[in-house]
Write a protein that holds these residues in place. Structure first.
Motif, PDB file in Angstrom:
ATOM      1  N   THR A   1    -115.670  12.917  -9.200  1.00  0.00           N
ATOM      2  CA  THR A   1    -115.479  14.447  -9.053  1.00  0.00           C
ATOM      3  C   THR A   1    -114.417  14.810  -9.702  1.00  0.00           C
ATOM      4  N   ILE A   2    -113.261  14.067  -9.665  1.00  0.00           N
ATOM      5  CA  ILE A   2    -111.917  14.583 -10.385  1.00  0.00           C
ATOM      6  C   ILE A   2    -112.239  14.484 -12.027  1.00  0.00           C
ATOM      7  N   VAL A   3    -113.082  13.463 -12.377  1.00  0.00           N
ATOM      8  CA  VAL A   3    -113.331  13.441 -13.902  1.00  0.00           C
ATOM      9  C   VAL A   3    -114.168  14.776 -14.348  1.00  0.00           C
ATOM     10  N   GLU A   4    -115.188  15.128 -13.400  1.00  0.00           N
ATOM     11  CA  GLU A   4    -115.982  16.274 -13.637  1.00  0.00           C
ATOM     12  C   GLU A   4    -115.013  17.517 -13.507  1.00  0.00           C
ATOM     13  N   LEU A   5    -114.359  17.752 -12.758  1.00  0.00           N
ATOM     14  CA  LEU A   5    -113.562  18.935 -12.568  1.00  0.00           C
ATOM     15  C   LEU A   5    -112.541  19.014 -13.979  1.00  0.00           C
ATOM     16  N   LEU A   6    -112.006  18.021 -14.273  1.00  0.00           N
ATOM     17  CA  LEU A   6    -111.090  17.930 -15.463  1.00  0.00           C
ATOM     18  C   LEU A   6    -111.893  18.452 -16.713  1.00  0.00           C
ATOM     19  N   GLN A   7    -113.057  17.828 -16.869  1.00  0.00           N
ATOM     20  CA  GLN A   7    -114.031  18.015 -18.058  1.00  0.00           C
ATOM     21  C   GLN A   7    -114.345  19.400 -18.130  1.00  0.00           C
ATOM     22  N   LYS A   8    -114.534  20.065 -16.805  1.00  0.00           N
ATOM     23  CA  LYS A   8    -114.825  21.298 -16.911  1.00  0.00           C
ATOM     24  C   LYS A   8    -113.844  22.573 -16.961  1.00  0.00           C
ATOM     25  N   ALA A   9    -112.623  22.042 -16.939  1.00  0.00           N
ATOM     26  CA  ALA A   9    -111.373  22.969 -16.590  1.00  0.00           C
ATOM     27  C   ALA A   9    -110.953  23.328 -17.994  1.00  0.00           C
TER      28      ALA A   9
ATOM     29  N   PRO B   1    -104.808  23.109 -17.432  1.00  0.00           N
ATOM     30  CA  PRO B   1    -104.391  21.968 -16.545  1.00  0.00           C
ATOM     31  C   PRO B   1    -104.537  22.146 -15.118  1.00  0.00           C
ATOM     32  N   LEU B   2    -105.137  21.110 -14.428  1.00  0.00           N
ATOM     33  CA  LEU B   2    -105.326  21.413 -12.940  1.00  0.00           C
ATOM     34  C   LEU B   2    -104.090  20.478 -12.073  1.00  0.00           C
ATOM     35  N   LYS B   3    -103.375  21.153 -11.324  1.00  0.00           N
ATOM     36  CA  LYS B   3    -102.255  20.782 -10.655  1.00  0.00           C
ATOM     37  C   LYS B   3    -103.021  19.607  -9.596  1.00  0.00           C
ATOM     38  N   GLY B   4    -102.193  18.649  -9.460  1.00  0.00           N
ATOM     39  CA  GLY B   4    -102.668  17.387  -8.568  1.00  0.00           C
ATOM     40  C   GLY B   4    -102.709  18.052  -7.172  1.00  0.00           C
ATOM     41  N   SER B   5    -102.074  19.084  -6.746  1.00  0.00           N
ATOM     42  CA  SER B   5    -102.033  19.782  -5.343  1.00  0.00           C
ATOM     43  C   SER B   5    -103.432  20.227  -5.248  1.00  0.00           C
ATOM     44  N   GLU B   6    -104.058  20.744  -6.194  1.00  0.00           N
ATOM     45  CA  GLU B   6    -105.352  21.598  -6.377  1.00  0.00           C
ATOM     46  C   GLU B   6    -106.337  20.554  -6.401  1.00  0.00           C
ATOM     47  N   LEU B   7    -106.279  19.443  -7.068  1.00  0.00           N
ATOM     48  CA  LEU B   7    -107.288  18.343  -7.024  1.00  0.00           C
ATOM     49  C   LEU B   7    -107.336  17.857  -5.608  1.00  0.00           C
TER      50      LEU B   7
ATOM     51  N   GLY C   1    -109.875  16.843  -0.619  1.00  0.00           N
ATOM     52  CA  GLY C   1    -109.547  16.524   0.866  1.00  0.00           C
ATOM     53  C   GLY C   1    -108.718  15.350   1.097  1.00  0.00           C
ATOM     54  N   VAL C   2    -107.937  15.183   0.164  1.00  0.00           N
ATOM     55  CA  VAL C   2    -106.902  14.111   0.147  1.00  0.00           C
ATOM     56  C   VAL C   2    -105.487  14.541  -0.148  1.00  0.00           C
ATOM     57  N   SER C   3    -104.659  13.712   0.108  1.00  0.00           N
ATOM     58  CA  SER C   3    -103.205  13.988  -0.337  1.00  0.00           C
ATOM     59  C   SER C   3    -103.020  14.069  -1.959  1.00  0.00           C
ATOM     60  N   ARG C   4    -101.986  14.646  -2.215  1.00  0.00           N
ATOM     61  CA  ARG C   4    -101.697  14.615  -3.579  1.00  0.00           C
ATOM     62  C   ARG C   4    -101.192  13.243  -4.256  1.00  0.00           C
ATOM     63  N   GLN C   5    -100.492  12.323  -3.398  1.00  0.00           N
ATOM     64  CA  GLN C   5    -100.362  10.822  -3.630  1.00  0.00           C
ATOM     65  C   GLN C   5    -101.810  10.212  -4.285  1.00  0.00           C
ATOM     66  N   VAL C   6    -102.689  10.208  -3.468  1.00  0.00           N
ATOM     67  CA  VAL C   6    -104.082   9.769  -3.483  1.00  0.00           C
ATOM     68  C   VAL C   6    -104.484  10.220  -4.920  1.00  0.00           C
ATOM     69  N   ILE C   7    -104.289  11.190  -5.305  1.00  0.00           N
ATOM     70  CA  ILE C   7    -104.844  12.063  -6.753  1.00  0.00           C
ATOM     71  C   ILE C   7    -104.198  11.131  -7.744  1.00  0.00           C
ATOM     72  N   VAL C   8    -102.794  11.063  -7.701  1.00  0.00           N
ATOM     73  CA  VAL C   8    -101.849  10.561  -8.599  1.00  0.00           C
ATOM     74  C   VAL C   8    -102.418   8.734  -8.729  1.00  0.00           C
ATOM     75  N   GLN C   9    -102.797   8.183  -7.555  1.00  0.00           N
ATOM     76  CA  GLN C   9    -103.405   7.135  -7.796  1.00  0.00           C
ATOM     77  C   GLN C   9    -104.845   7.064  -8.413  1.00  0.00           C
TER      78      GLN C   9
END
Length: 179
Positions: A9-17, A20-26, A31-39
């Motif tokens: 899902t993250i890859v799809e969101l980034l490809q369509k954007a 830049p998409l903020k980690g907090s928005e992703l 439905g996870v924390s920003r730290q999970v997005i960083v990982q």
């Protein structure tokens, strides 16, 4: 949602954007924390996706999907806004800036400027940080990797930059070593 599904899902969101998409928005969308997005971003990069981390968020490298050209330009510091605005108004993205200093060598910085609001933000950052444009150390000469949706748009950007006196010919050495 599993971790694998979330990363897809993250890859799809980034490809369509388009920006830049903020980690907090992703994180909010997944439905996870920003730290999970960083990982997750680290794992996505490990899997070969070219994700770029900027101070404004994450974006997928456009090098994989959009035509790109290296342009050599020169102008005084008071024309930075004009140059950037011309490129973005014609549909281009200023991906980076590169200078080739005879003593220090090649230096570059990521820009990812693709809209007037990006230009405004860049200029405000320069003003509030009391920094000077990188091109000032090379008497205004610098290079930009510019991307666009198609080759015709890049042709038009070159044409207008040339008409407005920004475009400069590559030296034979630059044509060989930088392109």
């Amino acid at each position: 949602m599993s971790g694998e599904d979330r990363r897809r899902t993250i890859v799809e969101l980034l490809q369509k954007a388009d920006a830049p998409l903020k980690g907090s928005e992703l994180a909010r969308q997944c439905g996870v924390s920003r730290q999970v997005i960083v990982q997750d971003i680290a794992l996505i990069k490990r899997d070969g996706h070219q994700v770029i981390s900027t101070n404004r968020g994450y974006l997928m490298s456009r090098e994989q999907t959009r035509p790109r050209r290296l342009l050599k330009v020169r102008h005084d510091p008071d024309r930075v806004e004009e140059e950037m605005t011309l490129v973005v108004d014609l549909g281009g993205t200023l991906e980076d800036i590169l200078v080739n200093h005879r003593t220090y060598g090649k230096m570059s910085a990521r820009l990812d400027v693709s809209s007037r609001s990006d230009v405004k933000r860049f200029l405000e950052d320069m003003k509030t940080s009391k920094s000077r444009p990188l091109s000032e150390i090379t008497s205004g000469y610098h290079f930009h990797n510019v991307s666009a949706r198609d080759e015709e748009t890049l042709d038009r950007i070159e044409e207008v930059l040339d008409k407005e006196g920004f475009l400069v010919e590559f030296t034979p050495w630059e044509a060989q070593s930088l392109r």
